[in-house]
Design an enzyme around this catalytic site. Structure first.
Site, PDB file in Angstrom:
ATOM      1  N   ASP A  74      30.982  14.226  50.761  1.00 38.37           N
ATOM      2  CA  ASP A  74      31.531  13.101  49.990  1.00 38.37           C
ATOM      3  C   ASP A  74      30.548  12.843  48.854  1.00 38.37           C
ATOM      4  O   ASP A  74      29.440  12.344  49.082  1.00 38.37           O
ATOM      5  CB  ASP A  74      31.663  11.871  50.897  1.00 38.37           C
ATOM      6  CG  ASP A  74      32.268  10.686  50.158  1.00 38.37           C
ATOM      7  OD1 ASP A  74      32.267  10.685  48.906  1.00 38.37           O
ATOM      8  OD2 ASP A  74      32.727   9.756  50.846  1.00 38.37           O
ATOM      9  N   TYR A 166      38.041   3.986  35.563  1.00 36.73           N
ATOM     10  CA  TYR A 166      37.968   5.450  35.436  1.00 36.73           C
ATOM     11  C   TYR A 166      37.445   5.802  34.051  1.00 36.73           C
ATOM     12  O   TYR A 166      36.543   6.649  33.919  1.00 36.73           O
ATOM     13  CB  TYR A 166      39.371   6.020  35.668  1.00 36.73           C
ATOM     14  CG  TYR A 166      39.506   7.512  35.456  1.00 36.73           C
ATOM     15  CD1 TYR A 166      38.981   8.423  36.377  1.00 36.73           C
ATOM     16  CD2 TYR A 166      40.195   8.020  34.352  1.00 36.73           C
ATOM     17  CE1 TYR A 166      39.131   9.794  36.191  1.00 36.73           C
ATOM     18  CE2 TYR A 166      40.357   9.383  34.166  1.00 36.73           C
ATOM     19  CZ  TYR A 166      39.815  10.273  35.087  1.00 36.73           C
ATOM     20  OH  TYR A 166      39.963  11.627  34.895  1.00 36.73           O
ATOM     21  N   ALA A 168      35.655   3.973  32.066  1.00 43.51           N
ATOM     22  CA  ALA A 168      34.241   3.580  31.967  1.00 43.51           C
ATOM     23  C   ALA A 168      33.355   4.623  32.637  1.00 43.51           C
ATOM     24  O   ALA A 168      32.308   5.025  32.099  1.00 43.51           O
ATOM     25  CB  ALA A 168      34.043   2.212  32.627  1.00 43.51           C
TER      26      ALA A 168
HETATM   27  N1  LIG Z   1      44.775  15.693  36.407  1.00 44.67           N
HETATM   28  C1  LIG Z   1      44.522  15.141  35.225  1.00 44.67           C
HETATM   29  O1  LIG Z   1      45.443  14.684  34.523  1.00 44.67           O
HETATM   30  C2  LIG Z   1      43.108  15.077  34.713  1.00 44.67           C
HETATM   31  C3  LIG Z   1      42.903  14.811  33.342  1.00 44.67           C
HETATM   32  C4  LIG Z   1      41.603  14.750  32.848  1.00 44.67           C
HETATM   33  C5  LIG Z   1      40.538  14.937  33.710  1.00 44.67           C
HETATM   34  N2  LIG Z   1      40.756  15.184  35.025  1.00 44.67           N
HETATM   35  C6  LIG Z   1      39.576  15.357  35.890  1.00 44.67           C
HETATM   36  O2  LIG Z   1      39.643  16.638  36.472  1.00 44.67           O
HETATM   37  C7  LIG Z   1      38.948  16.621  37.717  1.00 44.67           C
HETATM   38  C8  LIG Z   1      39.843  17.234  38.772  1.00 44.67           C
HETATM   39  O3  LIG Z   1      41.047  16.496  38.817  1.00 44.67           O
HETATM   40  P1  LIG Z   1      42.381  17.038  39.457  1.00 44.67           P
HETATM   41  O4  LIG Z   1      43.495  16.674  38.558  1.00 44.67           O
HETATM   42  O5  LIG Z   1      42.222  18.442  39.892  1.00 44.67           O
HETATM   43  O6  LIG Z   1      42.459  16.055  40.720  1.00 44.67           O
HETATM   44  P2  LIG Z   1      42.852  16.294  42.244  1.00 44.67           P
HETATM   45  O7  LIG Z   1      43.893  17.347  42.348  1.00 44.67           O
HETATM   46  O8  LIG Z   1      43.138  14.944  42.791  1.00 44.67           O
HETATM   47  O9  LIG Z   1      41.498  16.863  42.839  1.00 44.67           O
HETATM   48  C9  LIG Z   1      40.370  16.049  42.925  1.00 44.67           C
HETATM   49  C10 LIG Z   1      39.300  16.808  43.689  1.00 44.67           C
HETATM   50  O10 LIG Z   1      38.155  15.963  43.819  1.00 44.67           O
HETATM   51  C11 LIG Z   1      37.800  15.869  45.177  1.00 44.67           C
HETATM   52  N3  LIG Z   1      37.213  14.573  45.467  1.00 44.67           N
HETATM   53  C12 LIG Z   1      37.713  13.342  45.207  1.00 44.67           C
HETATM   54  N4  LIG Z   1      36.885  12.399  45.662  1.00 44.67           N
HETATM   55  C13 LIG Z   1      35.832  13.047  46.234  1.00 44.67           C
HETATM   56  C14 LIG Z   1      34.661  12.631  46.896  1.00 44.67           C
HETATM   57  N5  LIG Z   1      34.377  11.317  47.084  1.00 44.67           N
HETATM   58  N6  LIG Z   1      33.799  13.568  47.353  1.00 44.67           N
HETATM   59  C15 LIG Z   1      34.063  14.876  47.196  1.00 44.67           C
HETATM   60  N7  LIG Z   1      35.154  15.339  46.558  1.00 44.67           N
HETATM   61  C16 LIG Z   1      36.036  14.429  46.099  1.00 44.67           C
HETATM   62  C17 LIG Z   1      39.097  16.091  45.943  1.00 44.67           C
HETATM   63  O11 LIG Z   1      38.854  16.630  47.233  1.00 44.67           O
HETATM   64  P3  LIG Z   1      38.889  15.851  48.634  1.00 44.67           P
HETATM   65  O12 LIG Z   1      40.003  14.866  48.570  1.00 44.67           O
HETATM   66  O13 LIG Z   1      39.102  16.965  49.616  1.00 44.67           O
HETATM   67  O14 LIG Z   1      37.542  15.217  48.761  1.00 44.67           O
HETATM   68  C18 LIG Z   1      39.765  17.156  45.081  1.00 44.67           C
HETATM   69  O15 LIG Z   1      39.261  18.432  45.425  1.00 44.67           O
HETATM   70  C19 LIG Z   1      38.577  15.169  37.979  1.00 44.67           C
HETATM   71  O16 LIG Z   1      37.244  14.947  37.595  1.00 44.67           O
HETATM   72  C20 LIG Z   1      39.517  14.411  37.066  1.00 44.67           C
HETATM   73  O17 LIG Z   1      38.983  13.157  36.691  1.00 44.67           O
HETATM   74  C21 LIG Z   1      42.012  15.277  35.546  1.00 44.67           C
END
Ligand SMILES: NC(=O)c1ccc[n+]([C@@H]2O[C@H](COP(=O)([O-])OP(=O)(O)OC[C@H]3O[C@@H](n4cnc5c(N)ncnc54)[C@H](OP(=O)(O)O)[C@@H]3O)[C@@H](O)[C@H]2O)c1
Length: 277
Positions: A74, A166, A168
């Site tokens: 985590d 988010y 911020a």
């Molecule tokens: N999707 C979008 O539109 C978007 C746009 C811009 C930027 N981003 C950024 O891209 C990155 C990936 O996003 P995504 O869209 O792929 O999201 P996602 O599908 O929800 O994946 C998020 C990942 O982060 C992990 N995670 C969340 N909280 C955690 C914690 N406390 N400890 C360890 N792991 C944690 C989750 O795994 P577990 O739940 O297994 O821990 C999952 O593997 C993020 O930084 C997000 O802010 C996303």
């Protein structure tokens, strides 16, 4: 030989979405990888995909450590971050690439938020984890003249309604990594970020709502680029040691327009997120 052959990488948030794509693409490129998130079952699924990608790539250069390492962690807990980096380096043998991808969003107006711990969670997952992991990894990255890659967000460059905590935290992450880039340049370490708008991972359904609980469903239909393309863009830029990527023309335009007509950018951001001016 793949572009990442002989190198090792830690990818956070690798149990799905963009992080899964990053891990599999690094493995296809010949890297040995440590994949990190909270859900072990999903990490094991991604580990199988990485092993398959490595087999298809044919080689992973030096074989001094394990090829794929699963580390449940985590990242919102400092001690877990520090333990994870130590374990990854011990099992991989060294560290060449640290990818900060784990993230957690929110979806609520500021004046609707009932549980203010949402703001603390945003900071711990999206920003403080980056500080803790970076500080634990820096001595190892100095030894390899390594690379730090970060998945930021367009929300780390502009204000976004319903996403205040988010935005911020992503601003803080961006400020930290932009500052770090200057400090570590002389040591041969590069820092590369990507700042995407929406990516089609369904992650908004996992956003925290006003009550601090996961929404469980998409708050609004959003499109976005594919996770695979986003991962490729970051890895290409990181491999070339470029500083950052803003992946769409629309996002680049928004960043430029914000300097000259910020109210216009606010209004179009409101339309994109809330569907109204
Ligand atoms: N999707 C979008 O539109 C978007 C746009 C811009 C930027 N981003 C950024 O891209 C990155 C990936 O996003 P995504 O869209 O792929 O999201 P996602 O599908 O929800 O994946 C998020 C990942 O982060 C992990 N995670 C969340 N909280 C955690 C914690 N406390 N400890 C360890 N792991 C944690 C989750 O795994 P577990 O739940 O297994 O821990 C999952 O593997 C993020 O930084 C997000 O802010 C996303």
């Amino acid at each position: 030989m793949g572009a990442w052959s002989g190198l090792t990488a830690v990818v956070t948030g690798a149990s799905g979405g963009i992080g899964e794509q990053l891990a599999v693409q690094l493995a296809s490129g010949g890297a040995r990888v440590a994949i990190v998130a909270r859900r072990r079952d999903e990490l094991e699924r991604v580990a199988s995909r990485c092993r398959e990608a490595q087999r298809a790539a044919g080689t992973f250069g030096d074989a001094a450590g394990e090829a794929v390492v699963v580390i449940p962690c985590d990242v919102s807990e400092r001690a877990q971050c520090e333990r994870m980096v130590a374990e990854a380096v011990r099992r991989l043998g060294k560290l060449d690439v640290l990818v900060h991808n784990a993230g957690q969003g929110m979806w609520s107006r500021v004046d609707d938020v009932q549980d203010l711990s949402v703001y603390e969670t945003m900071l711990r997952v999206n920003y403080l984890s980056v500080v803790w992991l970076t500080c634990a990894a820096l001595p190892h990255l100095q030894a390899t003249k390594g690379r730090i890659l970060g998945v930021g967000s367009l929300s780390g460059k502009i204000g976004v309604p319903l996403r205040s905590g988010y935005a911020a935290a992503k601003h803080a992450m961006t400020g930290f990594l932009d500052s770090l880039r200057i400090e570590v340049k002389a040591a041969g370490i590069s820092v590369t970020m990507i700042h995407p708008g929406f990516v089609a991972t369904g992650s908004q359904a996992r956003n925290l709502g006003a009550d601090g609980q996961v929404l469980g469903q998409m708050p609004r239909k959003v499109g976005g680029m594919s996770a695979a393309v986003c991962a490729t863009m970051l890895l290409d830029a990181g491999h070339a040691r470029r500083r950052d990527v803003v992946p769409s023309f629309r996002a680049k335009l928004a960043l430029w327009l914000r300097l000259v007509v910020p109210d216009y950018v606010d209004a179009s951001t409101a339309r994109a997120i809330m569907g109204k001016p």
